[in-house]
Write an enzyme that holds these catalytic residues in place. Sequence first.
Site, PDB file in Angstrom:
ATOM      1  N   ASN A 150       0.806  -1.238   0.000  1.00 30.84           N
ATOM      2  CA  ASN A 150       0.000   0.000   0.000  1.00 30.84           C
ATOM      3  C   ASN A 150       0.830   1.276   0.000  1.00 30.84           C
ATOM      4  O   ASN A 150       0.438   2.270  -0.597  1.00 30.84           O
ATOM      5  CB  ASN A 150      -1.005  -0.019   1.161  1.00 30.84           C
ATOM      6  CG  ASN A 150      -0.336   0.017   2.508  1.00 30.84           C
ATOM      7  OD1 ASN A 150       0.705  -0.601   2.714  1.00 30.84           O
ATOM      8  ND2 ASN A 150      -0.922   0.739   3.429  1.00 30.84           N
ATOM      9  N   GLY A 226       2.100  -6.065   7.208  1.00 32.74           N
ATOM     10  CA  GLY A 226       1.176  -6.700   6.274  1.00 32.74           C
ATOM     11  C   GLY A 226      -0.101  -7.080   6.999  1.00 32.74           C
ATOM     12  O   GLY A 226      -0.433  -6.525   8.050  1.00 32.74           O
ATOM     13  N   THR A 230      -1.361 -13.070   7.735  1.00 34.82           N
ATOM     14  CA  THR A 230       0.042 -13.364   7.402  1.00 34.82           C
ATOM     15  C   THR A 230       0.902 -13.220   8.658  1.00 34.82           C
ATOM     16  O   THR A 230       1.792 -14.035   8.909  1.00 34.82           O
ATOM     17  CB  THR A 230       0.564 -12.402   6.312  1.00 34.82           C
ATOM     18  OG1 THR A 230      -0.409 -12.285   5.288  1.00 34.82           O
ATOM     19  CG2 THR A 230       1.868 -12.885   5.723  1.00 34.82           C
ATOM     20  N   CYS A 282      -3.284   1.527   6.307  1.00 31.45           N
ATOM     21  CA  CYS A 282      -3.684   0.774   7.501  1.00 31.45           C
ATOM     22  C   CYS A 282      -4.309   1.691   8.553  1.00 31.45           C
ATOM     23  O   CYS A 282      -5.011   1.233   9.442  1.00 31.45           O
ATOM     24  CB  CYS A 282      -2.480   0.050   8.079  1.00 31.45           C
ATOM     25  SG  CYS A 282      -1.105   1.167   8.383  1.00 31.45           S
TER      26      CYS A 282
HETATM   27  P1  NAD Z   1       0.158  -9.395   3.079  1.00 32.49           P
HETATM   28  O1  NAD Z   1       0.185  -9.879   4.485  1.00 32.49           O
HETATM   29  O2  NAD Z   1      -0.572 -10.177   2.075  1.00 32.49           O
HETATM   30  O3  NAD Z   1       1.639  -9.235   2.513  1.00 32.49           O
HETATM   31  C1  NAD Z   1       2.612  -8.438   3.142  1.00 32.49           C
HETATM   32  C2  NAD Z   1       3.991  -8.950   2.767  1.00 32.49           C
HETATM   33  O4  NAD Z   1       4.155 -10.253   3.324  1.00 32.49           O
HETATM   34  C3  NAD Z   1       4.209  -9.107   1.272  1.00 32.49           C
HETATM   35  O5  NAD Z   1       5.545  -8.777   0.950  1.00 32.49           O
HETATM   36  C4  NAD Z   1       3.964 -10.597   1.054  1.00 32.49           C
HETATM   37  O6  NAD Z   1       4.608 -11.127  -0.069  1.00 32.49           O
HETATM   38  C5  NAD Z   1       4.543 -11.170   2.325  1.00 32.49           C
HETATM   39  N1  NAD Z   1       4.020 -12.489   2.693  1.00 32.49           N
HETATM   40  C6  NAD Z   1       2.833 -13.041   2.349  1.00 32.49           C
HETATM   41  N2  NAD Z   1       2.730 -14.286   2.874  1.00 32.49           N
HETATM   42  C7  NAD Z   1       3.870 -14.502   3.566  1.00 32.49           C
HETATM   43  C8  NAD Z   1       4.355 -15.594   4.330  1.00 32.49           C
HETATM   44  N3  NAD Z   1       3.642 -16.706   4.473  1.00 32.49           N
HETATM   45  N4  NAD Z   1       5.569 -15.490   4.910  1.00 32.49           N
HETATM   46  C9  NAD Z   1       6.287 -14.360   4.791  1.00 32.49           C
HETATM   47  N5  NAD Z   1       5.900 -13.302   4.061  1.00 32.49           N
HETATM   48  C10 NAD Z   1       4.692 -13.363   3.462  1.00 32.49           C
HETATM   49  O7  NAD Z   1      -0.373  -7.904   3.171  1.00 32.49           O
HETATM   50  P2  NAD Z   1      -0.669  -6.924   1.960  1.00 32.49           P
HETATM   51  O8  NAD Z   1      -1.945  -7.364   1.318  1.00 32.49           O
HETATM   52  O9  NAD Z   1       0.544  -6.740   1.140  1.00 32.49           O
HETATM   53  O10 NAD Z   1      -0.900  -5.552   2.746  1.00 32.49           O
HETATM   54  C11 NAD Z   1      -2.129  -5.160   3.267  1.00 32.49           C
HETATM   55  C12 NAD Z   1      -2.173  -5.392   4.760  1.00 32.49           C
HETATM   56  O11 NAD Z   1      -1.077  -4.727   5.378  1.00 32.49           O
HETATM   57  C13 NAD Z   1      -3.406  -4.803   5.405  1.00 32.49           C
HETATM   58  O12 NAD Z   1      -3.911  -5.723   6.331  1.00 32.49           O
HETATM   59  C14 NAD Z   1      -2.898  -3.562   6.107  1.00 32.49           C
HETATM   60  O13 NAD Z   1      -3.657  -3.154   7.204  1.00 32.49           O
HETATM   61  C15 NAD Z   1      -1.539  -4.003   6.516  1.00 32.49           C
HETATM   62  N6  NAD Z   1      -0.673  -2.863   6.776  1.00 32.49           N
HETATM   63  C16 NAD Z   1      -0.339  -2.591   8.067  1.00 32.49           C
HETATM   64  C17 NAD Z   1       0.456  -1.479   8.358  1.00 32.49           C
HETATM   65  C18 NAD Z   1       0.852  -1.153   9.766  1.00 32.49           C
HETATM   66  O14 NAD Z   1       1.775  -0.370   9.936  1.00 32.49           O
HETATM   67  N7  NAD Z   1       0.221  -1.718  10.771  1.00 32.49           N
HETATM   68  C19 NAD Z   1       0.908  -0.664   7.317  1.00 32.49           C
HETATM   69  C20 NAD Z   1       0.537  -0.983   6.010  1.00 32.49           C
HETATM   70  C21 NAD Z   1      -0.253  -2.087   5.746  1.00 32.49           C
END
Ligand code: NAD
Length: 482
Positions: A150, A226, A230, A282
Amino acid sequence: MITLYNYINGTLVSARSGESISNVSPRDGKVFSLIPDSDHHDVEVAVEAAQAAFPTWKKTSAEDRCKILTRIADLIAVHQEKLVHAESLDNGKPLSVSSHVDIPRAESNMRFFASGAQHFASESHVMENGTVNYTYRKPIGVVGCISPWNLPLYLFTWKIAPALAAGNCVVAKPSEITPYTAFLFSEICIEAGLPAGVLNIVHGTGPKVGEAMVNHPAIKAISFTGGTATGKRIASILAPQFKKMSLELGGKNATIVFEDVDLEKTASAVSRAAFANQGQICLCGSRIFVQRGIYEAFKRMLVEKVSKMKVMDPMLPESKFGALVSEAHLEKVLSYITTAKEEGGTVLCGGQSPEMPEELRGGFYLLPTLIEGLSPSCRTNQEEIFGPVATLIPFDTEEEVIQYANGTVYGLAASLWTKDVSRAHRVAHQLETGICWINTWLNRDLRTPFGGVKQSGLGREGGWEAFRFFTEPQNICIDPSH
Ligand code: NAD
């Protein structure tokens, strides 16, 4: 077609498998680049490079670490235009957002933590009998940074900068959905003269690259941003290895509007908080609680403002509202609008994809959507949608709204709007969130602790919190009388 490469041991390389993943632009749904489809073999080589670089990097003086990270910041500024273009093409966010938020913030992240390297200090404790304790903070070694789509370069650098500034070597993985600026960043690191192996960027999917990082015994800590699902999976792998972890996860943030506010000003701020970056931050306030006395008037004003938000080609300079990041994500968000209707909600505006010009028809667009008439406990108000969908819910008392706001598994951020300072503090202190903004939103000071409670995460980023996470404290105790 643009080809992106991994950045391992100072050079740009393809995945060992030779395979690649097609990368689609949300603007028109067309493939515009190919990224390495890396796996555990590539992670292994990256870890070896990081391990080899660590003994020299940890001994590099704080001043020299600061200089090189600052040079990277300077080069982000030099290449700003290219990075802005790349971020919008890859993510679908308007150029105005990439140029005012994402890329300037990536530059600030590098500059901020670069200077931190020179100011970070640890504690000492002198006992009554003269015994001296000091805390020796060592870099951890090789650490892993995994970031989402994002705010691609913004969050990528938010992790990498403190990790490097504290003297660690890094293996990093950007989201496979938005890898372009991380690739351009690797070119910048080469241009800046970052020593080989200090930072390694491995592109690919979460299950293949991310999990290989999480499982790798030589990667001693993981900083992850993320989704909560995850995060749970990663934590379940890390916990039995007793690795350090920082988890920044999802949210379902409350915006609380009391009836003493300036309606016009607050409606503008609340609409920005709900729909900035197409609602894909987020911290976006997706549950808008409005005190009953102003509910109807505030709703009218908000609907009027949101209806005027024009969904446009993100690559036009005047665009303020672009595309969602992917087809799968658009479908997910649309499915929540269907759920909201099934749960009895009324769509006040939006609710569907807009008509777009011919050349953008394959893109992933959705009108900003406001919904009312839902209970605080329904799925729409409990699950993270992470798109341009917000709900309006009336409330009567402080106690009631605190209960609603806290009534989810998440606890990342909240914003509350009132002229009553005592009430603002009183309510803020009772909210179960890591961040609470009062009469403002997304107002960020990089020195403050950043993170969530409950299922929004574990640990804090930002300022010295990040330096503490990326170092291992050792108590050294000296009896000077011996
Ligand atoms: P995601 O969890 O699908 O992916 C995030 C990252 O993790 C990506 O690089 C992905 O390839 C990797 N990933 C996926 N599966 C994995 C695994 N099994 N092991 C290790 N790495 C893995 O999230 P997204 O769809 O990319 O992002 C959206 C989410 O992120 C939303 O839930 C949002 O709220 C959250 N987010 C949180 C913050 C915060 O600071 N709290 C900031 C931005 C986004």
